[in-house]
Enzyme design. Structure first.
Site, PDB file in Angstrom:
ATOM      1  N   LYS A  76       0.860  -1.189   0.000  1.00 19.94           N
ATOM      2  CA  LYS A  76       0.000   0.000   0.000  1.00 19.94           C
ATOM      3  C   LYS A  76       0.895   1.237   0.000  1.00 19.94           C
ATOM      4  CE  LYS A  76      -3.853   2.121   2.575  1.00 19.94           C
ATOM      5  NZ  LYS A  76      -4.747   2.019   3.743  1.00 19.94           N
ATOM      6  N   SER A 151      -9.814   2.289   2.977  1.00 22.73           N
ATOM      7  CA  SER A 151      -8.897   3.010   2.126  1.00 22.73           C
ATOM      8  C   SER A 151      -7.921   2.140   1.328  1.00 22.73           C
ATOM      9  CB  SER A 151      -8.079   3.980   2.981  1.00 22.73           C
ATOM     10  OG  SER A 151      -7.246   3.283   3.883  1.00 22.73           O
ATOM     11  N   SER A 175     -10.163  -0.127   7.092  1.00 25.58           N
ATOM     12  CA  SER A 175      -9.545   0.029   5.765  1.00 25.58           C
ATOM     13  C   SER A 175      -8.846  -1.204   5.197  1.00 25.58           C
ATOM     14  CB  SER A 175      -8.544   1.185   5.785  1.00 25.58           C
ATOM     15  OG  SER A 175      -9.210   2.411   5.819  1.00 25.58           O
TER      16      SER A 175
END
Lengths: 484, 95
Positions: A76, A151, A175
């Site tokens: 990420k 997210s 997330s």
């Protein structure tokens, strides 16, 4: 090769069925072919990936490989990577190259894993749909009109579309779990302090936690074995022994006590999602578990509590972006205050600005007791609900998300509507306990995730509970059409 | 709690955020809605509850007071927007 999961990839590499370089090139080709549709990657690290792959092959040849040496993954874009851009989904960091790597990244590097690239995300991890990214929204591979969740939406889409075998995510209010649910993946948010936050760009420091997103519980366990554990560089890292997360996967679930919080099955839960969740619970009964209804009486206040704690911590953390030391700086500032204000005003997107302002307001003189202190007190009540529940049950289960993936643009007009997408995931972060989401079915073509919530440091047990379900079902093996 | 235009301007200033004139109304509406959500907290009496600052209720870990960091000024300044002679440059602050 892209359909293989981690254990098979690792075995194939060790048996010389394929090299890490072949594997890496294969995934890079898939990214090149498919990511235009999805926008899952902000940066594809082709050059460094091939270098890492060659180094992994050399290590494999010398017999010095560990479990995941040579296996590719995606990180990420919130994890700092020395030499590769780290944007955090923001214009503020659009050209930022971190001077050091996050501990999570360093541990993957040390294990000889190959980083394919950095995945798209909501700006500074603030969002539930990946639509707040400066680099554009990500699409859900199961339905290109739908959001992947957020997210960690880029990581979810990349793994679901088989563009990477596994990825990291971070979870402040859901997330990892919510995008895992929306993209038919297995995702784990570990206990607060289990995985180092060093070099993981901070959003809300008392809630943030990194973890794996993968296509099975076994894969999650294998990556947890690499990334979990004490780190002296993170002052909130917990110094307790790390188990082998694969050791308990095959244990029987006979006698397992599952608690079902009635608050997670009330108003707001889509009835078709509820049906899929109830069917999954029946499967657990067939595996020998006993189900008991419980109550988490304060869990309904998780969202309001979170929207004080998280913005307050975010307003403090994001004050470091000042246009002076790194990141975006506005053109032609007339004075220092103008430099701060315009660099931040132009560098941050609307959702980030909203949260900074809510946090600033909640912490401002005269309001602290009414907001931040009040929220911290509720946080204790929410956390105590879990502690009480674990006196008589082993794991709590319920839906991860109240609905399946919604359409792009459907919730962008009203922030509060978007916030309610995380109604079932936030309490776990406030309490600091570990939580997972696993694939348990579909409504139409959009996936449904079951949430597992464990007691502190019970990751190995959660993984066992998830793995046993995955031995008896094949939901986690379903691939999105066009990405098989 | 509803935030006026002036409230939003004040908060934006405290947060050092430049907000354009035409966006202020939208922010005041959005932020007021968020505060309305937040105020559901008041439904619960928490007068006897201890605030929770850390999820594991542990204290900050301490280490020996020894130097562990090396000087990496050049590395850090390599990514700065504007530096000169090892100094970060900002607009003039003193007349």
């Amino acid at each position: 090769m892209h359909t293989l999961r981690l254990a098979a990839l690792s075995a194939g590499l060790k048996a010389k069925k394929f090299s890490s370089a072949e594997l890496t090139r294969g995934f890079l080709q898939r990214i090149a072919a498919h990511d235009k549709q999805l926008n899952a990657f902000v940066t594809v690290a082709e050059e460094s990936a091939l270098k890492q792959a060659n180094a992994a092959d050399a290590r494999l040849a010398k017999g010095q490989a560990v479990a995941l040496t040579g296996v590719p993954l995606a990180q990420k874009d919130i994890f700092c990577t020395q030499g590769v851009k780290t944007t955090c989904g923001s214009k503020m960091l659009a050209n930022f190259i971190a001077p050091y790597s996050a501990t999570v990244v360093q541990r993957c590097d040390d294990a000889g894993m190959v980083m394919l690239g950095k995945t798209n995300m909501d700006e500074f991890a603030m969002g539930s749909s990946n639509e707040t990214s400066y680099f554009g929204p990500v699409r859900n591979p199961y339905d290109l009109n739908a959001v992947p969740g957020g997210s960690s939406g880029g990581s979810a889409a990349a793994v679901a579309a088989r563009l990477a075998p596994i990825a990291t995510g971070t979870d402040t209010g859901g997330s990892i779990r919510q995008p895992a649910a929306l993209c038919n993946l297995t995702g784990l948010k570990p206990t607060y302090g289990r995985v180092s936050r060093y070099g993981m760009i901070a959003f809300a420091s008392s809630l943030d936690q990194g973890g794996p997103m993968a296509r099975s519980a076994e894969d999650v366990a294998l990556l947890m074995n690499v990334i979990a554990g004490f780190d002296s560089n993170d002052s909130t890292s917990v110094d307790t022994p790390v188990p082998d997360y694969t050791a308990d996967l095959t244990k029987s679930l006979a006698g397992l006590r599952i608690g079902i919080p009635k608050e997670f099955f009330g108003q707001g839960l889509d009835t078709k999602v509820e049906q899929v969740i109830r069917d999954a619970l029946k499967q657990y009964e067939r595996l020998g578990a006993k189900i008991k209804e419980i109550s988490l009486p304060n869990s309904g206040l998780s969202v309001p509590t979170y929207y004080v704690v998280a913005p307050a911590e975010c307003s403090s953390n994001l004050s470091r972006f000042d246009g002076v030391r790194y990141g975006y700086r506005c053109d032609q500032p007339v004075d220092l205050v103008d430099l701060y204000k315009r660099s931040r005003g132009e560098g941050f997107g609307a959702e980030v600005k909203r949260r900074i302002m809510i946090g600033t307001y909640a912490l401002s003189s005269g309001y602290y007791d009414a907001y931040y202190l009040k929220a911290q007190k509720l946080r204790r009540l929410i956390s105590d609900d879990f502690k009480n529940a674990y006196k008589e049950i082993d794991v709590i289960m319920g839906p991860t998300s109240p609905t399946v993936a919604f359409n792009l643009g459907e919730k962008t007009d009203d922030p509060v509507t978007m916030y309610l997408s995380d109604i079932y995931t936030i309490a776990v972060n406030l309490a600091g306990i570990p939580g997972m989401s696993i694939p348990v079915g579909f409504v139409g073509q959009r996936p449904v995730g079951l949430q597992l919530m464990g007691n502190y440091f019970d990751e190995a047990r959660l993984l066992n509970i998830a793995h046993q379900y995955q031995q008896a079902t094949d939901w986690h093996l379903r691939a999105p059409k066009g990405f098989e | 709690m509803s935030l006026s235009k002036a409230d939003v301007e004040k908060i934006a200033h405290l947060a050092r955020l430049a907000i354009s004139e035409q966006d202020i109304e939208l922010y005041s509406r959005n932020l007021s809605n968020i505060l309305a959500l937040v105020e559901q907290m008041n439904k619960v009496d928490t007068s006897a509850v201890l605030p929770m600052a850390h999820p594991l209720d542990t204290a900050q870990r301490l280490r020996d007071d020894v130097v562990t960091e090396t000087n990496q000024r050049e590395t850090f300044q390599a990514i700065a927007p504007q530096v000169d002679c090892g100094l970060y440059l900002v607009p003039q602050v003193l007349e």
